[in-house]
Design an enzyme around this catalytic site. Structure first.
Site, PDB file in Angstrom:
ATOM      1  N   ASP A  67      12.127  -2.042  -2.448  1.00  0.00           N
ATOM      2  CA  ASP A  67      11.040  -2.960  -2.793  1.00  0.00           C
ATOM      3  C   ASP A  67       9.842  -2.199  -3.360  1.00  0.00           C
ATOM      4  OD1 ASP A  67      10.344  -1.704  -0.425  1.00  0.00           O
ATOM      5  OD2 ASP A  67      10.229  -3.520   0.768  1.00  0.00           O
ATOM      6  N   ASP A 136       7.769  -9.120  11.841  1.00  0.00           N
ATOM      7  CA  ASP A 136       8.189 -10.523  11.691  1.00  0.00           C
ATOM      8  C   ASP A 136       9.677 -10.637  11.357  1.00  0.00           C
ATOM      9  OD1 ASP A 136       8.301  -9.668   9.067  1.00  0.00           O
ATOM     10  OD2 ASP A 136       6.955 -11.205   8.261  1.00  0.00           O
ATOM     11  N   HIS A 138      11.268  -8.963   8.866  1.00  0.00           N
ATOM     12  CA  HIS A 138      11.666  -8.802   7.459  1.00  0.00           C
ATOM     13  C   HIS A 138      12.416  -7.491   7.247  1.00  0.00           C
ATOM     14  CE1 HIS A 138       7.528  -6.812   6.659  1.00  0.00           C
ATOM     15  NE2 HIS A 138       8.387  -5.906   6.273  1.00  0.00           N
ATOM     16  N   GLU A 143      10.622 -11.896   3.519  1.00  0.00           N
ATOM     17  CA  GLU A 143       9.862 -12.488   4.616  1.00  0.00           C
ATOM     18  C   GLU A 143      10.624 -13.667   5.228  1.00  0.00           C
ATOM     19  OE1 GLU A 143       7.538 -10.901   5.711  1.00  0.00           O
ATOM     20  OE2 GLU A 143       6.035 -10.262   4.262  1.00  0.00           O
TER      21      GLU A 143
HETATM   22  C1  GLP Z   1       7.231  -2.653   5.041  1.00  0.00           C
HETATM   23  C2  GLP Z   1       8.421  -2.393   4.100  1.00  0.00           C
HETATM   24  C3  GLP Z   1       9.717  -2.449   4.821  1.00  0.00           C
HETATM   25  C4  GLP Z   1       9.566  -1.711   6.123  1.00  0.00           C
HETATM   26  C5  GLP Z   1       8.657  -2.484   7.035  1.00  0.00           C
HETATM   27  C6  GLP Z   1       8.288  -1.750   8.307  1.00  0.00           C
HETATM   28  O1  GLP Z   1       6.442  -3.700   4.677  1.00  0.00           O
HETATM   29  N1  GLP Z   1       8.484  -3.232   2.938  1.00  0.00           N
HETATM   30  O2  GLP Z   1      10.760  -1.906   4.017  1.00  0.00           O
HETATM   31  O3  GLP Z   1      10.806  -1.586   6.757  1.00  0.00           O
HETATM   32  O4  GLP Z   1       7.548  -2.989   6.371  1.00  0.00           O
HETATM   33  O5  GLP Z   1       7.297  -0.813   8.091  1.00  0.00           O
HETATM   34  P1  GLP Z   1       7.079   0.431   9.055  1.00  0.00           P
HETATM   35  O6  GLP Z   1       8.302   1.264   8.909  1.00  0.00           O
HETATM   36  O7  GLP Z   1       5.866   1.134   8.516  1.00  0.00           O
HETATM   37  O8  GLP Z   1       6.912  -0.106  10.413  1.00  0.00           O
END
Ligand code: GLP
Length: 260
Positions: A67, A136, A138, A143
Site C-alpha cells: 500500500d 481495527d 485492517h 479498512e
Molecule cells: C499501517 C499499514 C499496515 C500495517 C498497520 C499496522 O497503517 N498500512 O500495512 O500493518 O498499519 O501498523 P504498525 O505495524 O505500525 O502497527
C-alpha cells in the site's frame, strides 16, 4: 490452514519470519516478495538484512509493496516508498527498480490500480507476503467494510488508522486521508502469508482475525480463507486467543516436516 506461533518477542518473530521467507525465496528462479510497512515488519527486515544482504540471488528478486498513501509529495519521509527505501531496499542491497509500490501521486490514479494488479500478475505472483495488522483489523489499508474479494484500489483511511499513524507525522492533520492498497483478494493470491502482530494493543484484532468469523468487518479475518498462513504473535498480543494453549502445544509438538 494457519499455523499460529506464539513467541516471546518481536525479535524472535523476526528471525523466524526471515528464515521462512528466505527459505521460500532463495531457490526460486524469479522470487517475488510482498512487503508491508508500519513498525511491525522492522525486526523481520533487520533479520533478513543480517542473513542475506547483498547475496547474489537477490539480483533476481522482485518485490511489491502492499500500500501507499495518496497525495504525499515525492520523497516525503513517511511515504511508504521512502520507508521501504530506508528500511529494506538499501540495507538489503537492492536497486529501487526491483521494488514496486502502488503509485500514490494524484495523477492517473484511476488506471494506476489496474496497472499495479497487472504488474503483480506479470511477475508470476507473490511467493510470500508479509502482513501487519491494524488495531481495527485492517491489512494493507483494507479498512473494515472492505470486500473480501477486493483488488488494488483507492480507499479512504479510517479515523482510527489516521490516529494510529499520526505518530509518524507532526500532527493528525498531516496524515493523508486517502491511500492506495492491494485488495483482500490480491493478498489472498499470494502463495504464503506471514501475518505478524506485536503488543497488547493488537491482541483483540489478531484474536478476531484468526478465531472470529470471516467478515468484511474484520478484514484480516480473510487470512482464514488462505491455504498457507503463518501467524507470528508475541506474548502481549497473544492474550486474547481462546485457543492459545493449543497453539503452544501444537507448535511444540509439530511434525518434523511441518515448518513455517
Ligand atoms: C499501517 C499499514 C499496515 C500495517 C498497520 C499496522 O497503517 N498500512 O500495512 O500493518 O498499519 O501498523 P504498525 O505495524 O505500525 O502497527
Amino acid at each position: 490452514m494457519a499455523e499460529i506461533v506464539i513467541v516471546p518477542d518481536d525479535q524472535v518473530a523476526g528471525e523466524l519470519a526471515a528464515e521462512a521467507i528466505l527459505r521460500r525465496l532463495i531457490d526460486q528462479p524469479e522470487p517475488v516478495l510482498g512487503l508491508a510497512t508500519g513498525s511491525t515488519p522492522t525486526s523481520t527486515y533487520h533479520a533478513m538484512v543480517r542473513r542475506a544482504a547483498g547475496q547474489d540471488w537477490l539480483k533476481n528478486l522482485k518485490a511489491f509493496a502492499l500500500d501507499e498513501y495518496v497525495g504525499l509529495p515525492d520523497g516525503h519521509p513517511e511515504s511508504y516508498a521512502e520507508v521501504l527505501r530506508r528500511e529494506f531496499i538499501e540495507p538489503m542491497g537492492l536497486v529501487p527498480e526491483q521494488v514496486m509500490l502502488p503509485p500514490g501521486g494524484l495523477d492517473g490514479l484511476s488506471t494506476a490500480a489496474a496497472q499495479y494488479e497487472a504488474a503483480i500478475a506479470d511477475s508470476g505472483g507473490i511467493d510470500v507476503q508479509i502482513l501487519g495488522i491494524g488495531t481495527d483489523g485492517h491489512i494493507g489499508f483494507n479498512e473494515p467494510g472492505s470486500s473480501l474479494g477486493s483488488r488494488t484500489r483507492v480507499k479512504t483511511l479510517a479515523e482510527s488508522t489516521r490516529r494510529d499513524n499520526a505518530r509518524f507525522f507532526s500532527s493528525l492533520d498531516e496524515v493523508p486521508v486517502h491511500c492506495i492498497t492491494q485488495g483482500l483478494g490480491t493478498v489472498l493470491d499470494s502463495r504464503h502469508l506471514i501475518l505478524l502482530a506485536f503488543g497488547a494493543h493488537k491482541a483483540d484484532a489478531i484474536a478476531a482475525a484468526v478465531e472470529g468469523p470471516v467478515s468484511a468487518s474484520l478484514p484480516a479475518s480473510v487470512v482464514q480463507l488462505h491455504p498457507h498462513v503463518t501467524v507470528l504473535v508475541d506474548e502481549p498480543a497473544a492474550t486474547k486467543f481462546n485457543h492459545g494453549d493449543y497453539y503452544r502445544f501444537a507448535y511444540a509438538n509439530k511434525f518434523e516436516w511441518q515448518h513455517l
